[in-house]
Design an enzyme around this catalytic site. Structure first.
Site, PDB file in Angstrom:
ATOM      1  N   LEU A  48       0.819  -1.213   0.000  1.00 60.55           N
ATOM      2  CA  LEU A  48       0.000   0.000   0.000  1.00 60.55           C
ATOM      3  C   LEU A  48       0.857   1.270   0.000  1.00 60.55           C
ATOM      4  CD1 LEU A  48      -2.990  -0.948   2.335  1.00 60.55           C
ATOM      5  CD2 LEU A  48      -2.837  -1.062  -0.130  1.00 60.55           C
TER       6      LEU A  48
ATOM      7  N   ALA B  18       6.849   4.889   0.605  1.00 62.26           N
ATOM      8  CA  ALA B  18       6.812   6.117  -0.201  1.00 62.26           C
ATOM      9  C   ALA B  18       6.008   7.200   0.504  1.00 62.26           C
ATOM     10  CB  ALA B  18       6.197   5.815  -1.574  1.00 62.26           C
TER      11      ALA B  18
ATOM     12  N   ASP C  37       5.078   3.828  -7.072  1.00 56.34           N
ATOM     13  CA  ASP C  37       4.576   4.119  -5.719  1.00 56.34           C
ATOM     14  C   ASP C  37       4.739   5.589  -5.376  1.00 56.34           C
ATOM     15  OD1 ASP C  37       4.269   1.407  -5.514  1.00 56.34           O
ATOM     16  OD2 ASP C  37       5.063   1.292  -3.480  1.00 56.34           O
TER      17      ASP C  37
HETATM   18  O1  PMV Z   1       4.405  -3.784  -3.284  1.00 54.31           O
HETATM   19  P1  PMV Z   1       4.110  -2.378  -3.731  1.00 54.31           P
HETATM   20  O2  PMV Z   1       2.684  -2.076  -3.932  1.00 54.31           O
HETATM   21  O3  PMV Z   1       4.850  -1.366  -2.977  1.00 54.31           O
HETATM   22  O4  PMV Z   1       4.595  -2.190  -5.226  1.00 54.31           O
HETATM   23  C1  PMV Z   1       5.372  -3.040  -5.908  1.00 54.31           C
HETATM   24  C2  PMV Z   1       5.181  -2.824  -7.351  1.00 54.31           C
HETATM   25  C3  PMV Z   1       6.171  -3.587  -8.167  1.00 54.31           C
HETATM   26  O5  PMV Z   1       5.773  -3.417  -9.518  1.00 54.31           O
HETATM   27  C4  PMV Z   1       6.154  -5.058  -7.823  1.00 54.31           C
HETATM   28  C5  PMV Z   1       7.571  -3.058  -7.973  1.00 54.31           C
HETATM   29  C6  PMV Z   1       7.777  -1.668  -8.524  1.00 54.31           C
HETATM   30  O6  PMV Z   1       8.804  -1.080  -8.177  1.00 54.31           O
HETATM   31  O7  PMV Z   1       6.962  -1.192  -9.324  1.00 54.31           O
END
Ligand code: PMV
Length: 309
Positions: free
Chosen positions: A100, A104, A146
């Protein structure tokens, strides 16, 4: 002085986005990170207190790879400001390592609050660059999605290396976001996909292409207000993520439970191997799907409405 940043959820395209395919993510305003700046005694320097984590980081003594200290240092560097005597207290209702965008959002709130306390705001694009730098510590090779969503606080169509596109939502729709309760660092899932890619690029490339096609089709459906088209696209995206080995039994169980209870579509969201899944639900099915998700083991279920602002 204080600042906030929302959580985010990836709707389509996670993992493939690391390899240049498009992804779509939206802010989740029901959860957020907050940073509050208070004055500290002269000479004490800058301290970041992460109340939820029980951490207290004195920036000048912290190691280079401390994300809280790095966010503060980057903000000061960008502003060309000397270290102030302040304490920044960061709190967050965004679950950690759950997909989520907690990392970030914490960085964005912290940098924003520090800028505001020094009387110098950041352009969104600059803030986005700084948060991205901190994301590298969490993710290894982050795509940048993110930071972009939590900084802009808008639905975003994202292709790595291109300016993010904020896009319109033809018709608002409801999502349930359910947490497996399994903490799964994104960095590890991204590394696992990288390994898979190295070992069998010919098999992985077509999966990434198809995820990209699904994300393109989803953007069009979202812009057109064609909500019924989204469910099957989510379901298809989940199958492709399974093939990238980033689902797990618990995620599959929640996805199945949501579908059986009448969701229009469901998929894992974010890094996978734990963390969260999302289900697209008509308003009349929200209660039923939410109960089914809890019965299937979800430790937390959030309801969010995706709309243009
Ligand atoms: O796990 P999250 O929602 O923080 O995001 C990861 C998203 C990925 O595509 C798996 C990695 C990225 O850096 O985009």
């Amino acid at each position: 002085m204080e600042a906030e940043a929302p959580g985010k959820v990836i709707l389509f395209g996670e993992h493939a986005v690391v390899y240049g395919r498009p992804a779509i993510a939206v802010p989740v305003f029901g959860v957020r990170a907050r940073a509050v700046v208070t004055e500290a005694p002269p000479g004490s320097g800058l301290t970041v207190v992460a109340a939820d984590l029980g951490r207290r980081v004195r920036v000048r003594d912290a190691p280079q790879d401390d994300p809280l200290a790095l966010a503060a240092r980057l903000a000061l560097g960008a502003l060309g400001a000397p270290e102030p005597d302040v304490t920044i207290t960061v709190t967050s209702s965004i679950p950690i390592a759950g997909g989520l965008g907690s990392g970030a959002a914490v960085s964005a709130a912290l940098i924003r609050a520090l800028g505001a306390a020094l009387g110098m705001g950041f352009e969104l694009s600059r803030l986005n660059e700084l948060v991205y730098e901190v994301e590298k510590l969490y993710h290894g090779t982050p795509s940048g999605i993110d930071n972009t969503v939590v900084v802009y606080g808008k639905p975003v169509y994202f292709v790595r290396g291109r300016p993010p596109e904020v896009f319109g939502i033809g018709k608002p729709f409801s999502l349930l976001i359910a947490d497996t309760g399994i903490s799964s660092p994104t960095r590890e899932a991204v590394a696992a996909v990288r390994e898979l890619y190295r070992s069998a690029p010919d098999k992985v490339e077509p999966i990434l292409d198809e995820i990209g096609d699904v994300a393109e089709a989803a953007r069009k459906a979202i812009e057109d207000g064609d909500v019924p088209a989204l469910g099957p696209l989510m379901w298809r995206n989940h199958g492709l993520l399974q093939r990238l080995t980033v689902s797990c039994d618990e995620l599959d169980r929640l996805v199945r439970a949501a579908m059986d209870a009448g969701a229009e579509g469901a998929k894992l969201s974010g890094g996978g191997r734990g963390g969260n899944m999302i289900a697209l639900v008509r308003d009349d099915a929200i209660g039923r799907v939410e109960s089914a998700l809890r019965d299937a083991g979800a430790v937390r279920v959030l309801h969010t409405v995706v709309s243009g602002c």
